[in-house]
Design a protein around this motif. Structure first.
Motif, short mmCIF file in Angstrom:
data_model
loop_
_atom_site.label_atom_id
_atom_site.label_comp_id
_atom_site.label_asym_id
_atom_site.label_seq_id
_atom_site.Cartn_x
_atom_site.Cartn_y
_atom_site.Cartn_z
N SER A 148 0.84 -1.19 0.00
CA SER A 148 0.00 0.00 0.00
C SER A 148 0.88 1.24 0.00
O SER A 148 1.99 1.23 0.49
CB SER A 148 -0.89 0.01 1.24
OG SER A 148 -1.62 1.20 1.30
N THR A 164 -2.41 3.89 4.51
CA THR A 164 -3.18 2.94 5.30
C THR A 164 -4.62 2.85 4.82
O THR A 164 -5.37 2.01 5.28
CB THR A 164 -3.16 3.33 6.78
OG1 THR A 164 -3.65 4.67 6.90
CG2 THR A 164 -1.77 3.23 7.34
N LYS A 165 -5.02 3.72 3.89
CA LYS A 165 -6.40 3.69 3.39
C LYS A 165 -6.43 3.01 2.03
O LYS A 165 -5.56 3.20 1.20
CB LYS A 165 -6.95 5.10 3.26
CG LYS A 165 -7.07 5.80 4.58
CD LYS A 165 -7.66 7.17 4.41
CE LYS A 165 -7.77 7.84 5.76
NZ LYS A 165 -8.35 9.15 5.67
N GLU A 166 -7.47 2.20 1.79
CA GLU A 166 -7.62 1.54 0.51
C GLU A 166 -8.14 2.52 -0.52
O GLU A 166 -8.84 3.48 -0.20
CB GLU A 166 -8.59 0.37 0.62
CG GLU A 166 -8.04 -0.78 1.41
CD GLU A 166 -8.98 -1.97 1.38
OE1 GLU A 166 -8.55 -3.03 1.79
OE2 GLU A 166 -10.12 -1.82 0.95
N HIS A 182 -6.16 5.26 15.92
CA HIS A 182 -6.84 4.85 14.69
C HIS A 182 -5.84 4.39 13.63
O HIS A 182 -6.02 3.36 13.00
CB HIS A 182 -7.70 6.00 14.16
CG HIS A 182 -8.44 5.66 12.91
ND1 HIS A 182 -9.52 4.82 12.91
CD2 HIS A 182 -8.23 6.02 11.62
CE1 HIS A 182 -9.95 4.68 11.66
NE2 HIS A 182 -9.18 5.39 10.86
N THR A 183 -4.76 5.15 13.43
CA THR A 183 -3.77 4.76 12.42
C THR A 183 -3.04 3.49 12.83
O THR A 183 -2.74 2.64 11.99
CB THR A 183 -2.75 5.89 12.14
OG1 THR A 183 -2.05 6.21 13.34
CG2 THR A 183 -3.44 7.11 11.59
N SER A 194 -4.31 1.12 14.72
CA SER A 194 -5.31 0.06 14.57
C SER A 194 -5.39 -0.40 13.12
O SER A 194 -5.42 -1.61 12.84
CB SER A 194 -6.67 0.55 15.05
OG SER A 194 -7.66 -0.42 14.81
N ASP A 195 -5.42 0.55 12.19
CA ASP A 195 -5.46 0.19 10.76
C ASP A 195 -4.17 -0.51 10.34
O ASP A 195 -4.19 -1.49 9.60
CB ASP A 195 -5.66 1.44 9.91
CG ASP A 195 -7.07 1.99 9.98
OD1 ASP A 195 -7.97 1.27 10.49
OD2 ASP A 195 -7.28 3.13 9.54
N LYS A 196 -3.07 0.01 10.80
CA LYS A 196 -1.76 -0.51 10.41
C LYS A 196 -1.53 -1.93 10.94
O LYS A 196 -1.03 -2.79 10.23
CB LYS A 196 -0.68 0.43 10.94
CG LYS A 196 0.73 0.00 10.71
CD LYS A 196 1.65 1.08 11.27
CE LYS A 196 3.09 0.68 11.24
NZ LYS A 196 3.94 1.72 11.80
N GLY A 240 -3.97 -3.99 12.43
CA GLY A 240 -5.12 -4.89 12.36
C GLY A 240 -5.71 -5.23 13.71
O GLY A 240 -6.25 -6.32 13.91
N PRO A 288 -8.52 -3.80 16.14
CA PRO A 288 -9.56 -2.79 16.38
C PRO A 288 -9.87 -2.57 17.86
O PRO A 288 -10.65 -1.70 18.20
CB PRO A 288 -10.77 -3.36 15.64
CG PRO A 288 -10.55 -4.82 15.63
CD PRO A 288 -9.07 -5.03 15.57
N ARG A 325 -6.39 -10.42 9.60
CA ARG A 325 -5.20 -9.79 9.06
C ARG A 325 -4.00 -10.73 9.00
O ARG A 325 -3.07 -10.50 8.29
CB ARG A 325 -4.80 -8.57 9.90
CG ARG A 325 -5.68 -7.39 9.75
CD ARG A 325 -5.33 -6.62 8.54
NE ARG A 325 -3.95 -6.18 8.58
CZ ARG A 325 -3.53 -5.08 8.05
NH1 ARG A 325 -4.37 -4.28 7.45
NH2 ARG A 325 -2.26 -4.74 8.08
#
Length: 116
Positions: free
Chosen positions: A43, A46-48, A76-77, A79-81, A83, A85, A114
């Motif tokens: 990627s 971190t956003k699709e 939040h970042t 958590s996305d990075k 996997g 939540p 993930r």
């Protein structure tokens, strides 16, 4: 004179052989770089993208169980990075999710979706 011609011919063969070996090495490196069973994500961010499309650029490695917050990161970042939540629920020392600072140590438990 004959020896000079033989030496030039051997040199030309060695030169061609080294070129083809280098070409084969580059081809092997490229095929290995795009295998599907690697343990990291591809990627630019971190956003699709639109429709879930992602560009094939390596930049994310799996997070360790113990994670140290870096400069400019939020829960939040992270958590996305990583996997995970449920970072706040698994880290009772975090009283305010907005009060995250560089150097804060948190526990990461990636979700099973993930893990590849």
């Amino acid at each position: 004179m004959v020896e000079l011609m033989k030496a030039k011919r051997v040199l030309a063969i060695a030169d061609a052989l080294s070129f083809y070996c280098a070409l084969a090495l580059v081809a092997l490196m490229l095929t290995g770089a795009f295998r599907d069973d690697q343990n990291f994500s591809y990627s630019l961010s971190t956003k699709e993208g639109v429709g879930g499309d992602r560009l094939p650029v390596m930049n994310i490695r799996p997070c360790d169980e113990i994670y140290v917050v870096g400069e400019g990161e939020t829960l939040h970042t992270i958590s996305d990075k990583c996997g995970d939540p449920f970072i706040v629920e698994r880290n009772p020392h975090i009283h305010d999710p907005d009060d995250v600072f560089p150097g804060l140590v948190i526990k990461i438990t990636p979700s099973s979706s993930r893990i590849q």
